[in-house]
Design a protein around this motif. Structure first.
Motif, PDB file in Angstrom:
ATOM      1  N   GLY A   1      11.606  -0.864  -6.098  1.00  0.00           N
ATOM      2  CA  GLY A   1      13.033  -0.933  -5.846  1.00  0.00           C
ATOM      3  C   GLY A   1      13.454  -0.919  -4.394  1.00  0.00           C
ATOM      4  N   ASP A   2      12.502  -0.784  -3.467  1.00  0.00           N
ATOM      5  CA  ASP A   2      12.821  -0.776  -2.049  1.00  0.00           C
ATOM      6  C   ASP A   2      12.412  -2.120  -1.455  1.00  0.00           C
ATOM      7  OD1 ASP A   2      13.083  -0.430   0.681  1.00  0.00           O
ATOM      8  OD2 ASP A   2      12.111   1.539   0.722  1.00  0.00           O
ATOM      9  N   PRO A   3      13.378  -2.927  -0.985  1.00  0.00           N
ATOM     10  CA  PRO A   3      13.030  -4.252  -0.452  1.00  0.00           C
ATOM     11  C   PRO A   3      12.021  -4.223   0.691  1.00  0.00           C
ATOM     12  CG  PRO A   3      15.392  -4.104  -0.830  1.00  0.00           C
ATOM     13  CD  PRO A   3      14.839  -2.719  -1.022  1.00  0.00           C
ATOM     14  N   ARG A   4      11.878  -3.084   1.381  1.00  0.00           N
ATOM     15  CA  ARG A   4      10.898  -2.994   2.460  1.00  0.00           C
ATOM     16  C   ARG A   4       9.469  -3.155   1.936  1.00  0.00           C
ATOM     17  NH1 ARG A   4      12.968   2.517   5.154  1.00  0.00           N
ATOM     18  NH2 ARG A   4      13.073   2.987   2.913  1.00  0.00           N
ATOM     19  N   GLU A   5       9.279  -2.937   0.629  1.00  0.00           N
ATOM     20  CA  GLU A   5       7.948  -3.129   0.042  1.00  0.00           C
ATOM     21  C   GLU A   5       7.451  -4.562   0.215  1.00  0.00           C
ATOM     22  OE1 GLU A   5       7.779  -1.804  -4.082  1.00  0.00           O
ATOM     23  OE2 GLU A   5       9.501  -0.513  -3.685  1.00  0.00           O
ATOM     24  N   THR A   6       8.385  -5.509   0.319  1.00  0.00           N
ATOM     25  CA  THR A   6       7.961  -6.907   0.420  1.00  0.00           C
ATOM     26  C   THR A   6       7.236  -7.196   1.728  1.00  0.00           C
ATOM     27  OG1 THR A   6      10.109  -7.625   1.324  1.00  0.00           O
ATOM     28  CG2 THR A   6       9.857  -7.642  -1.084  1.00  0.00           C
ATOM     29  N   HIS A   7       7.371  -6.307   2.722  1.00  0.00           N
ATOM     30  CA  HIS A   7       6.630  -6.469   3.974  1.00  0.00           C
ATOM     31  C   HIS A   7       5.165  -6.052   3.827  1.00  0.00           C
ATOM     32  CE1 HIS A   7       9.913  -7.582   6.651  1.00  0.00           C
ATOM     33  NE2 HIS A   7      10.649  -6.585   6.175  1.00  0.00           N
ATOM     34  N   HIS A   8       4.861  -5.303   2.762  1.00  0.00           N
ATOM     35  CA  HIS A   8       3.519  -4.739   2.611  1.00  0.00           C
ATOM     36  C   HIS A   8       3.007  -4.966   1.184  1.00  0.00           C
ATOM     37  CE1 HIS A   8       4.330  -2.799   6.451  1.00  0.00           C
ATOM     38  NE2 HIS A   8       5.449  -2.325   5.943  1.00  0.00           N
ATOM     39  N   PRO A   9       2.811  -6.218   0.781  1.00  0.00           N
ATOM     40  CA  PRO A   9       2.348  -6.476  -0.589  1.00  0.00           C
ATOM     41  C   PRO A   9       0.934  -5.982  -0.857  1.00  0.00           C
ATOM     42  CG  PRO A   9       2.265  -8.486   0.717  1.00  0.00           C
ATOM     43  CD  PRO A   9       2.962  -7.466   1.563  1.00  0.00           C
ATOM     44  N   GLN A  10       0.190  -5.656   0.201  1.00  0.00           N
ATOM     45  CA  GLN A  10      -1.193  -5.222   0.016  1.00  0.00           C
ATOM     46  C   GLN A  10      -1.280  -3.967  -0.853  1.00  0.00           C
ATOM     47  OE1 GLN A  10       0.238  -5.863   2.949  1.00  0.00           O
ATOM     48  NE2 GLN A  10      -0.894  -7.599   3.840  1.00  0.00           N
ATOM     49  N   ALA A  11      -0.269  -3.084  -0.774  1.00  0.00           N
ATOM     50  CA  ALA A  11      -0.285  -1.875  -1.602  1.00  0.00           C
ATOM     51  C   ALA A  11      -0.229  -2.238  -3.083  1.00  0.00           C
ATOM     52  CB  ALA A  11       0.892  -0.968  -1.228  1.00  0.00           C
ATOM     53  N   ALA A  12       0.632  -3.204  -3.424  1.00  0.00           N
ATOM     54  CA  ALA A  12       0.700  -3.652  -4.820  1.00  0.00           C
ATOM     55  C   ALA A  12      -0.594  -4.337  -5.225  1.00  0.00           C
ATOM     56  CB  ALA A  12       1.887  -4.596  -5.000  1.00  0.00           C
ATOM     57  N   TRP A  13      -1.164  -5.148  -4.331  1.00  0.00           N
ATOM     58  CA  TRP A  13      -2.406  -5.851  -4.662  1.00  0.00           C
ATOM     59  C   TRP A  13      -3.544  -4.861  -4.916  1.00  0.00           C
ATOM     60  CZ3 TRP A  13      -1.771  -9.706   0.000  1.00  0.00           C
ATOM     61  CH2 TRP A  13      -0.715 -10.578  -0.296  1.00  0.00           C
ATOM     62  N   GLN A  14      -3.575  -3.782  -4.135  1.00  0.00           N
ATOM     63  CA  GLN A  14      -4.620  -2.777  -4.333  1.00  0.00           C
ATOM     64  C   GLN A  14      -4.447  -2.075  -5.680  1.00  0.00           C
ATOM     65  OE1 GLN A  14      -7.450  -2.165  -2.440  1.00  0.00           O
ATOM     66  NE2 GLN A  14      -7.903  -1.081  -4.340  1.00  0.00           N
ATOM     67  N   ALA A  15      -3.208  -1.756  -6.053  1.00  0.00           N
ATOM     68  CA  ALA A  15      -2.971  -1.144  -7.360  1.00  0.00           C
ATOM     69  C   ALA A  15      -3.391  -2.085  -8.480  1.00  0.00           C
ATOM     70  CB  ALA A  15      -1.488  -0.776  -7.499  1.00  0.00           C
ATOM     71  N   LEU A  16      -3.083  -3.361  -8.327  1.00  0.00           N
ATOM     72  CA  LEU A  16      -3.493  -4.340  -9.334  1.00  0.00           C
ATOM     73  C   LEU A  16      -5.011  -4.462  -9.396  1.00  0.00           C
ATOM     74  CD1 LEU A  16      -0.801  -7.052  -8.583  1.00  0.00           C
ATOM     75  CD2 LEU A  16      -0.991  -5.731 -10.706  1.00  0.00           C
ATOM     76  N   ALA A  17      -5.679  -4.427  -8.244  1.00  0.00           N
ATOM     77  CA  ALA A  17      -7.138  -4.488  -8.231  1.00  0.00           C
ATOM     78  C   ALA A  17      -7.741  -3.284  -8.954  1.00  0.00           C
ATOM     79  CB  ALA A  17      -7.646  -4.566  -6.795  1.00  0.00           C
ATOM     80  N   THR A  18      -7.115  -2.107  -8.805  1.00  0.00           N
ATOM     81  CA  THR A  18      -7.607  -0.916  -9.493  1.00  0.00           C
ATOM     82  C   THR A  18      -7.472  -1.068 -10.999  1.00  0.00           C
ATOM     83  OG1 THR A  18      -7.000   0.452  -7.587  1.00  0.00           O
ATOM     84  CG2 THR A  18      -7.345   1.584  -9.687  1.00  0.00           C
ATOM     85  N   VAL A  19      -6.329  -1.571 -11.442  1.00  0.00           N
ATOM     86  CA  VAL A  19      -6.153  -1.805 -12.884  1.00  0.00           C
ATOM     87  C   VAL A  19      -7.155  -2.840 -13.381  1.00  0.00           C
ATOM     88  CG1 VAL A  19      -4.568  -2.669 -14.653  1.00  0.00           C
ATOM     89  CG2 VAL A  19      -3.724  -1.130 -12.869  1.00  0.00           C
TER      90      VAL A  19
END
Length: 291
Positions: free
Chosen positions: A255-273
Motif C-alpha cells: 500500500g505504500d507507493p514508495r515500494e515501487t522503487h524497490h521491487p527486489q523485496a517483493a521478488w525475494q519474497a516470491l522466490a522464498t515462496v
C-alpha cells in the motif's frame, strides 16, 4: 492449485524495464499467472493509492505477452464500466489470441468516485453497468466467426454479497481480494448456498491474497491470508487447497507507493515462496538486473 502474482504496473518506481523484470522474474520462478490492475484517469483518490505512471492493462499485457512464453496473463481487476463492452470483448479476444490463449479476464465494479466522474460514468450505477457489460461481453464472444472460440475465463471480483452473487450469475470464478481465512470460509458457504438457491453452478474460487513475509509470526483475528512467516504462508496455501481454491494470486503490494522503487523485496519474497512450493517446472531466477 495454480499460483499467480499481482504485478505492480503503477507508481514512481515503475517503468518498462522494471515491468520487464517483473515478468521475467515471475515466469522464471515458475508461477502460473501474472496479473495487473486497472485505472484510466489518475484522479486524486486513485493517486493516493496507485500513483502515476499507471500502465494500462491491455497495452501492458500485450507487451508482456511478447516477453514471456508460458505464464498466463490477467487483470485483477479490470473495471468493467470504464470501457464499452464491445471494446473490452474485442481487446480481450485479440490479446488472448495473440498470446496463445493465455488471458484471464478478472473484472470488478470499481471504487474511485472521482475517476468515475472524470470518465462521465455514473458511480451509483456501477453494479448494474457491470452486470450489463458482462452479459454483453459473453454475447459478443458467442459470435465465434468474429471473435474466435476464445474460452477466456471471467473472474468476478468483489468481497461484498453483490460481488459474490455476481460471480455466481455471470462469472467462471469468484475473485475476492485480500481476505482472512475465516472470512473466506464463511463466504464460500454463502456462495454455495446462493448458487444452490439459484440452481446455478458454483463458480471456481480464485482469491487474491496478501504476500507479506515476516521473520516472526503474525497472529490475531485480523491477520490476512498470506501474512506472516514462510511456515504460516505455506499453511495458508494448504488451507486454500483444502477449501477447493482453483487459483490463488499473491499480492506483494503493502500500500505504500514508495515500494515501487524497490521491487527486489517483493521478488525475494516470491522466490522464498517458490522455493517452498517447488515443482519440476520451477527454475528459480535470482538475477533481477535489466537484461
Amino acid at each position: 492449485m495454480k499460483i499467480g502474482v499481482n504485478v505492480l504496473n503503477f507508481g514512481p518506481g515503475t517503468d518498462p524495464g522494471v515491468l520487464r523484470n517483473w515478468a521475467r522474474t515471475v515466469e522464471g520462478l515458475g508461477f502460473d499467472l501474472l496479473m495487473v490492475s486497472d485505472h484510466v484517469a489518475i484522479t486524486p483518490d486513485v493517486a493516493e493509492r496507485y500513483p502515476a505512471p499507471f500502465y494500462e492493462p491491455f497495452t501492458t499485457l500485450s507487451w508482456l505477452a511478447g516477453l514471456t512464453t508460458r505464464i498466463r496473463l490477467g487483470t485483477t481487476v479490470l473495471i468493467a464500466p470504464y470501457r464499452h463492452p464491445l471494446l473490452t470483448a474485442r481487446m480481450a479476444a485479440n490479446l488472448d489470441e495473440l498470446s496463445g490463449g493465455r488471458l484471464v479476464l478478472g473484472v470488478g465494479v470499481g471504487w474511485a468516485r472521482q475517476e468515475f466522474a472524470a470518465l462521465g460514468i455514473p458511480f451509483t450505477q456501477r453494479g448494474r453497468l457491470t452486470d450489463d457489460h458482462l452479459r454483453d461481453i459473453r454475447a459478443a464472444w458467442a459470435d465465434t466467426a468474429s471473435y474466435g472460440d476464445r474460452g477466456i475465463p471471467l473472474w468476478v471480483g468483489g468481497n461484498s454479497d453483490a460481488g459474490l452473487r455476481r460471480a455466481v450469475r455471470l462469472g467462471d470464478a469468484w475473485h475476492p481480494l485480500r481476505p482472512t481465512l475465516p472470512w473466506l470460509r464463511e463466504a464460500v458457504t454463502r456462495m454455495e448456498a446462493y448458487a444452490e438457491g439459484q440452481q446455478l453452478p458454483v463458480p471456481a474460487l480464485a482469491p487474491r491474497i496478501a504476500l507479506r513475509l515476516t521473520a516472526t509470526r503474525v497472529d490475531g483475528p485480523e491477520r490476512l491470508a498470506g501474512e506472516g512467516t514462510i511456515d504460516q504462508i505455506m499453511d495458508d496455501l494448504d488451507q486454500l487447497r483444502l477449501l477447493g481454491v482453483d487459483s490463488v494470486v499473491l499480492d506483494p503490494y503493502q500500500g505504500d507507493p514508495r515500494e515501487t522503487h524497490h521491487p527486489q523485496a517483493a521478488w525475494q519474497a516470491l522466490a522464498t515462496v517458490a522455493a517452498h512450493t517447488r515443482a519440476p517446472h520451477i527454475a528459480p531466477r535470482t538475477r533481477t538486473e535489466h537484461p
